[in-house]
Design an enzyme around this catalytic site. Structure first.
Site, PDB file in Angstrom:
ATOM      1  N   GLU A 144     -11.618   2.994   6.556  1.00 23.50           N
ATOM      2  CA  GLU A 144     -10.510   3.384   7.422  1.00 23.50           C
ATOM      3  C   GLU A 144     -10.513   4.909   7.559  1.00 23.50           C
ATOM      4  O   GLU A 144      -9.676   5.612   7.011  1.00 23.50           O
ATOM      5  CB  GLU A 144      -9.177   2.891   6.850  1.00 23.50           C
ATOM      6  CG  GLU A 144      -8.030   3.041   7.851  1.00 23.50           C
ATOM      7  CD  GLU A 144      -6.690   2.627   7.275  1.00 23.50           C
ATOM      8  OE1 GLU A 144      -5.905   2.028   8.018  1.00 23.50           O
ATOM      9  OE2 GLU A 144      -6.423   2.911   6.084  1.00 23.50           O
ATOM     10  N   GLU A 188       0.831  -1.213   0.000  1.00 26.10           N
ATOM     11  CA  GLU A 188       0.000   0.000   0.000  1.00 26.10           C
ATOM     12  C   GLU A 188       0.860   1.255   0.000  1.00 26.10           C
ATOM     13  O   GLU A 188       1.660   1.459   0.908  1.00 26.10           O
ATOM     14  CB  GLU A 188      -0.898   0.024   1.242  1.00 26.10           C
ATOM     15  CG  GLU A 188      -1.786   1.263   1.307  1.00 26.10           C
ATOM     16  CD  GLU A 188      -2.542   1.386   2.620  1.00 26.10           C
ATOM     17  OE1 GLU A 188      -3.541   2.143   2.650  1.00 26.10           O
ATOM     18  OE2 GLU A 188      -2.146   0.739   3.605  1.00 26.10           O
TER      19      GLU A 188
END
Length: 256
Positions: free
Chosen positions: A239, A143
């Site tokens: 998130e 990521e």
């Protein structure tokens, strides 16, 4: 059609961690994710998932000393043995939780080593972990993190993550596409999603610039969900940091 996973590290923080599973289920989530499980016994976490009928969508490998600013070591030369130990630990949790996606955090660049050596270390570590995890049908996610929230992080751009995923030459190495980070660093998200396409292994969302509910800020999430539908069928991790309490901020999800 979008399906969402509650990130229990950032949502339902009004409650103790182990009570957040029940809260997520009551709020309509069918899956959860979180940053790190290692403060809890894997058996206790698995029991929460089973009790509430939840799927574990994702978690991260151990990051090192988080409080000291460490953010993983998958790309850090000289820490290969530590990475492998952490990857093996994470695998045991993934098996226990039935989790099919684990994020290998790259780490903060070590200025004592070249960028090329970081890249080589990252690729070699990812290949080793991908081969280990493939036996269990588990993907490794990489990521990019924006350089405002994670200054010095080795991986900041989506196209760099795509290139690295391809360079590993492993089918189970994927790009964890967080639209919050991607907007800050890259923009042009509709075309970027299409470009990365089948390499997207997990998606996360939050508003930009303040990382609150996706119903505010500069991103048009209803449009982006439609774009994602063409390229990704997995869970979308929520998130973000609720502006107030978690439940009152979830009206966006029913609309999505």
């Amino acid at each position: 059609m979008a399906k969402f996973a509650a990130n229990l590290t950032t949502l339902f923080t009004e409650l103790p961690f182990m009570e957040r599973f029940a809260a997520a289920k009551a709020a309509g989530f069918e899956a959860v994710e979180f940053l790190f499980p290692y403060d809890y016994a894997k058996e206790d976490l698995a029991a929460q998932l089973q009790q509430h009928g939840l799927t574990q969508a994702l978690f991260n490998m151990f990051p090192g000393d988080w409080a000291a600013g460490e953010r993983g070591m998958a790309a850090i030369p000289g820490r290969e043995a530590e990475f492998r130990n952490n990857a093996e630990q994470a695998l045991q949790y993934a098996i226990a939780l039935g989790c099919k996606k684990v994020h290998a955090m790259a780490g903060i660049v070590d200025m004592n080593h070249s960028i090329d050596s970081h890249r080589d270390t990252f690729i070699n570590n990812l290949r080793w972990a991908a081969d280990l995890y493939a036996e269990h049908g588990i993907e490794i996610q990489i990521e990019p993190l924006n350089d405002r929230d994670a200054p010095g992080y080795f991986l900041a751009h989506q196209r760099d993550a795509l290139e690295l995923a391809k360079a590993t030459d492993r089918d189970n190495v994927k790009v964890q596409f967080d639209l919050y980070h991607a907007q800050i660093m890259d923009g042009d998200l509709s075309k970027l999603i299409a470009e990365i396409g089948s390499y997207i292994g997990h998606v996360q969302i939050a508003s930009v610039p303040e990382r609150h509910e996706p119903s505010e800020g500069e991103l048009n999430y209803p449009h982006l969900f439609k774009v994602l539908d063409k390229h990704y069928a997995g869970y979308i991790g929520c998130e973000y940091h609720p502006r107030n309490d978690t439940v009152s901020g979830l009206s966006w999800m029913a609309q999505a």
